[in-house]
Design an enzyme around this catalytic site. Structure first.
Site, PDB file in Angstrom:
ATOM      1  N   GLY A  67       0.856  -1.132  -0.171  1.00 26.35           N
ATOM      2  CA  GLY A  67      -0.063   0.014  -0.034  1.00 26.35           C
ATOM      3  C   GLY A  67       0.717   1.204   0.143  1.00 26.35           C
ATOM      4  O   GLY A  67       0.321   2.284   0.342  1.00 26.35           O
ATOM      5  N   SER A  68       2.043   1.376  -0.354  1.00 27.34           N
ATOM      6  CA  SER A  68       2.766   2.403  -0.477  1.00 27.34           C
ATOM      7  C   SER A  68       2.215   3.606  -1.524  1.00 27.34           C
ATOM      8  O   SER A  68       2.248   4.698  -1.271  1.00 27.34           O
ATOM      9  CB  SER A  68       4.148   2.247  -0.809  1.00 27.34           C
ATOM     10  OG  SER A  68       4.429   1.859  -2.315  1.00 27.34           O
ATOM     11  N   ASN A  69       1.622   2.933  -2.633  1.00 25.60           N
ATOM     12  CA  ASN A  69       0.864   3.884  -3.521  1.00 25.60           C
ATOM     13  C   ASN A  69      -0.304   4.559  -3.018  1.00 25.60           C
ATOM     14  O   ASN A  69      -0.514   5.729  -3.182  1.00 25.60           O
ATOM     15  CB  ASN A  69       0.701   3.307  -4.875  1.00 25.60           C
ATOM     16  CG  ASN A  69       1.862   3.148  -5.786  1.00 25.60           C
ATOM     17  OD1 ASN A  69       2.058   4.327  -6.398  1.00 25.60           O
ATOM     18  ND2 ASN A  69       2.540   2.241  -6.064  1.00 25.60           N
ATOM     19  N   MET A  75      -3.557  -6.955  -7.142  1.00 24.21           N
ATOM     20  CA  MET A  75      -3.205  -8.237  -8.285  1.00 24.21           C
ATOM     21  C   MET A  75      -4.130  -9.228  -8.818  1.00 24.21           C
ATOM     22  O   MET A  75      -3.983 -10.290  -8.855  1.00 24.21           O
ATOM     23  CB  MET A  75      -2.176  -8.851  -7.315  1.00 24.21           C
ATOM     24  CG  MET A  75      -0.754  -7.868  -7.102  1.00 24.21           C
ATOM     25  SD  MET A  75      -0.039  -7.151  -8.167  1.00 24.21           S
ATOM     26  CE  MET A  75       1.490  -6.588  -7.861  1.00 24.21           C
ATOM     27  N   ARG A  76      -5.063  -8.568  -9.487  1.00 22.90           N
ATOM     28  CA  ARG A  76      -6.177  -9.296 -10.085  1.00 22.90           C
ATOM     29  C   ARG A  76      -6.438  -8.517 -11.239  1.00 22.90           C
ATOM     30  O   ARG A  76      -6.397  -7.341 -11.560  1.00 22.90           O
ATOM     31  CB  ARG A  76      -7.419  -9.154  -9.143  1.00 22.90           C
ATOM     32  CG  ARG A  76      -7.376 -10.447  -8.370  1.00 22.90           C
ATOM     33  CD  ARG A  76      -8.472 -10.403  -7.334  1.00 22.90           C
ATOM     34  NE  ARG A  76      -8.073 -11.155  -6.117  1.00 22.90           N
ATOM     35  CZ  ARG A  76      -8.142 -12.703  -6.193  1.00 22.90           C
ATOM     36  NH1 ARG A  76      -8.659 -13.003  -7.234  1.00 22.90           N
ATOM     37  NH2 ARG A  76      -7.460 -13.146  -5.235  1.00 22.90           N
ATOM     38  N   ASN A 110      -5.052   2.180 -13.142  1.00 26.40           N
ATOM     39  CA  ASN A 110      -4.037   1.541 -12.554  1.00 26.40           C
ATOM     40  C   ASN A 110      -2.664   2.161 -12.762  1.00 26.40           C
ATOM     41  O   ASN A 110      -2.462   2.877 -13.544  1.00 26.40           O
ATOM     42  CB  ASN A 110      -4.008   0.136 -13.337  1.00 26.40           C
ATOM     43  CG  ASN A 110      -3.103  -0.676 -12.822  1.00 26.40           C
ATOM     44  OD1 ASN A 110      -2.998  -1.133 -11.639  1.00 26.40           O
ATOM     45  ND2 ASN A 110      -2.413  -1.605 -13.649  1.00 26.40           N
ATOM     46  N   HIS A 142       1.431   0.680 -13.140  1.00 22.66           N
ATOM     47  CA  HIS A 142       2.215  -0.535 -13.426  1.00 22.66           C
ATOM     48  C   HIS A 142       3.744  -0.026 -13.584  1.00 22.66           C
ATOM     49  O   HIS A 142       4.088   0.914 -14.106  1.00 22.66           O
ATOM     50  CB  HIS A 142       1.516  -1.065 -14.799  1.00 22.66           C
ATOM     51  CG  HIS A 142       2.405  -2.227 -15.345  1.00 22.66           C
ATOM     52  ND1 HIS A 142       2.041  -3.287 -14.653  1.00 22.66           N
ATOM     53  CD2 HIS A 142       3.527  -2.310 -15.906  1.00 22.66           C
ATOM     54  CE1 HIS A 142       2.856  -4.367 -15.288  1.00 22.66           C
ATOM     55  NE2 HIS A 142       3.815  -3.588 -16.053  1.00 22.66           N
ATOM     56  N   ASP A 172      -3.014  -4.711 -18.748  1.00 23.10           N
ATOM     57  CA  ASP A 172      -2.519  -3.637 -18.632  1.00 23.10           C
ATOM     58  C   ASP A 172      -2.199  -3.290 -20.025  1.00 23.10           C
ATOM     59  O   ASP A 172      -1.174  -2.689 -20.329  1.00 23.10           O
ATOM     60  CB  ASP A 172      -0.744  -3.826 -18.093  1.00 23.10           C
ATOM     61  CG  ASP A 172      -0.766  -4.328 -16.713  1.00 23.10           C
ATOM     62  OD1 ASP A 172      -1.433  -3.931 -15.940  1.00 23.10           O
ATOM     63  OD2 ASP A 172       0.018  -5.285 -16.363  1.00 23.10           O
ATOM     64  N   GLU A 203       6.594   6.241  -9.230  1.00 23.88           N
ATOM     65  CA  GLU A 203       5.160   5.841  -8.849  1.00 23.88           C
ATOM     66  C   GLU A 203       4.286   6.781  -8.013  1.00 23.88           C
ATOM     67  O   GLU A 203       3.083   7.140  -8.409  1.00 23.88           O
ATOM     68  CB  GLU A 203       4.900   4.571  -8.485  1.00 23.88           C
ATOM     69  CG  GLU A 203       5.557   3.365  -9.519  1.00 23.88           C
ATOM     70  CD  GLU A 203       5.066   2.041  -8.931  1.00 23.88           C
ATOM     71  OE1 GLU A 203       3.939   1.912  -8.338  1.00 23.88           O
ATOM     72  OE2 GLU A 203       6.225   1.060  -9.139  1.00 23.88           O
TER      73      GLU A 203
HETATM   74  C1  GAR Z   1       3.813  -1.134  -7.416  1.00 21.01           C
HETATM   75  O1  GAR Z   1       5.044  -1.250  -7.828  1.00 21.01           O
HETATM   76  C2  GAR Z   1       2.834  -1.250  -8.453  1.00 21.01           C
HETATM   77  O2  GAR Z   1       3.299  -0.486  -9.707  1.00 21.01           O
HETATM   78  C3  GAR Z   1       2.803  -2.726  -8.593  1.00 21.01           C
HETATM   79  O3  GAR Z   1       2.766  -3.289  -7.449  1.00 21.01           O
HETATM   80  C4  GAR Z   1       3.571  -2.418  -6.535  1.00 21.01           C
HETATM   81  C5  GAR Z   1       2.510  -2.444  -5.375  1.00 21.01           C
HETATM   82  O4  GAR Z   1       3.178  -1.559  -4.398  1.00 21.01           O
HETATM   83  N1  GAR Z   1       1.523  -3.106  -9.383  1.00 21.01           N
HETATM   84  C6  GAR Z   1       1.586  -4.092 -10.271  1.00 21.01           C
HETATM   85  O5  GAR Z   1       2.541  -4.755 -10.701  1.00 21.01           O
HETATM   86  C7  GAR Z   1       0.341  -4.146 -10.989  1.00 21.01           C
HETATM   87  N2  GAR Z   1       0.615  -5.111 -12.371  1.00 21.01           N
HETATM   88  P1  GAR Z   1       2.302  -0.788  -3.222  1.00 21.01           P
HETATM   89  O6  GAR Z   1       1.342  -1.773  -2.694  1.00 21.01           O
HETATM   90  O7  GAR Z   1       3.340  -0.391  -1.959  1.00 21.01           O
HETATM   91  O8  GAR Z   1       1.731   0.217  -3.830  1.00 21.01           O
END
Ligand code: GAR
Length: 207
Positions: A13-15, A91-92, A108, A110, A146, A175
């Site tokens: 969940g950093s994003n 991740m779905r 989203n 990526h 994607d 990101e």
């Molecule tokens: C992030 O790097 C995001 O871009 C990636 O998962 C990570 C989640 O980090 N997403 C994917 O790969 C989607 N296909 P977070 O939970 O710290 O935000």
């Protein structure tokens, strides 16, 4: 009026945190009104609770199929009157049920420069391929993996000394910068989809 954002996250969940911080600090005219995870132990849920935001866990295994699961997610998002759905490490693959409920309203992030390296482990794919630059992409979600129209991208260099972890960290920094920025553009009504392209209008409505 603040745009009502619902975030779907499967992990760290950093994003999500970057989006919540940008909202709280008034950098974007939006508010996160609900966070939903498909994973019981997702740290994203804890981050939401710490911020006083409703955090729901909706387990796909509890439903007969994908459609029923997504219907439950859609109902929860509607209950909180969500206007934009942000996938943040979710991740779905999103299906028709959710896309029909939120047309052109699911985005989203990526960790690669799409259309290169879609799917899982974008950073590892970039490293293994040997590219000199990679980055991240915020895009509208369609039924592909994607493949939807691209809103924003950021580029980072790939060094010979990089590991998957060091590259992921460099990409993650970007990101956290471009995801809130893309939400801001959406909230300001400045994104216009024309075929595969997303045109960014200036504040007067000119592209
Ligand atoms: C992030 O790097 C995001 O871009 C990636 O998962 C990570 C989640 O980090 N997403 C994917 O790969 C989607 N296909 P977070 O939970 O710290 O935000």
């Amino acid at each position: 009026m603040l745009l009502r954002v619902g975030v779907l996250a499967s992990g760290r969940g950093s994003n999500l945190q970057a989006i919540m911080d940008a909202c709280r600090e008034g950098r974007i005219p939006a508010q996160v009104v609900v966070v939903i995870s498909d994973q019981e132990n997702a740290f994203a849920l804890q981050r939401a609770r710490d911020a006083g935001i409703p955090a729901l866990q909706i387990k796909p295994e509890s439903f007969a199929g994908k459609q029923e699961y997504e219907q439950a997610v859609v109902s929860a998002l509607k209950k909180y009157q969500v206007e934009l759905v942000c996938l943040a490490g979710y991740m779905r693959l999103v299906g028709k049920t959710m896309l029909d409920a939120f047309p052109n309203r699911v985005i989203n992030i990526h960790p690669a420069l799409l259309p290169a390296f879609p799917g899982l482990h974008g950073q590892r794919q970039a490293l293994e391929y040997g590219v000199r630059f990679s980055g991240c992409t915020v895009h509208f979600v369609d039924e592909g993996c994607d493949t939807g129209p691209i809103i924003l991208q950021a580029v980072v260099p790939v060094f010979d000394t990089d590991t998957e972890e060091t590259l992921a960290e460099r990409i993650l920094e970007q990101e956290h910068r471009i995801y809130p920025e893309a939400i801001r553009l959406f909230a300001e009504g400045r994104l216009r989809i024309e075929g595969r392209r997303v045109l960014i209008e200036d504040c007067q409505g000119e592209a």
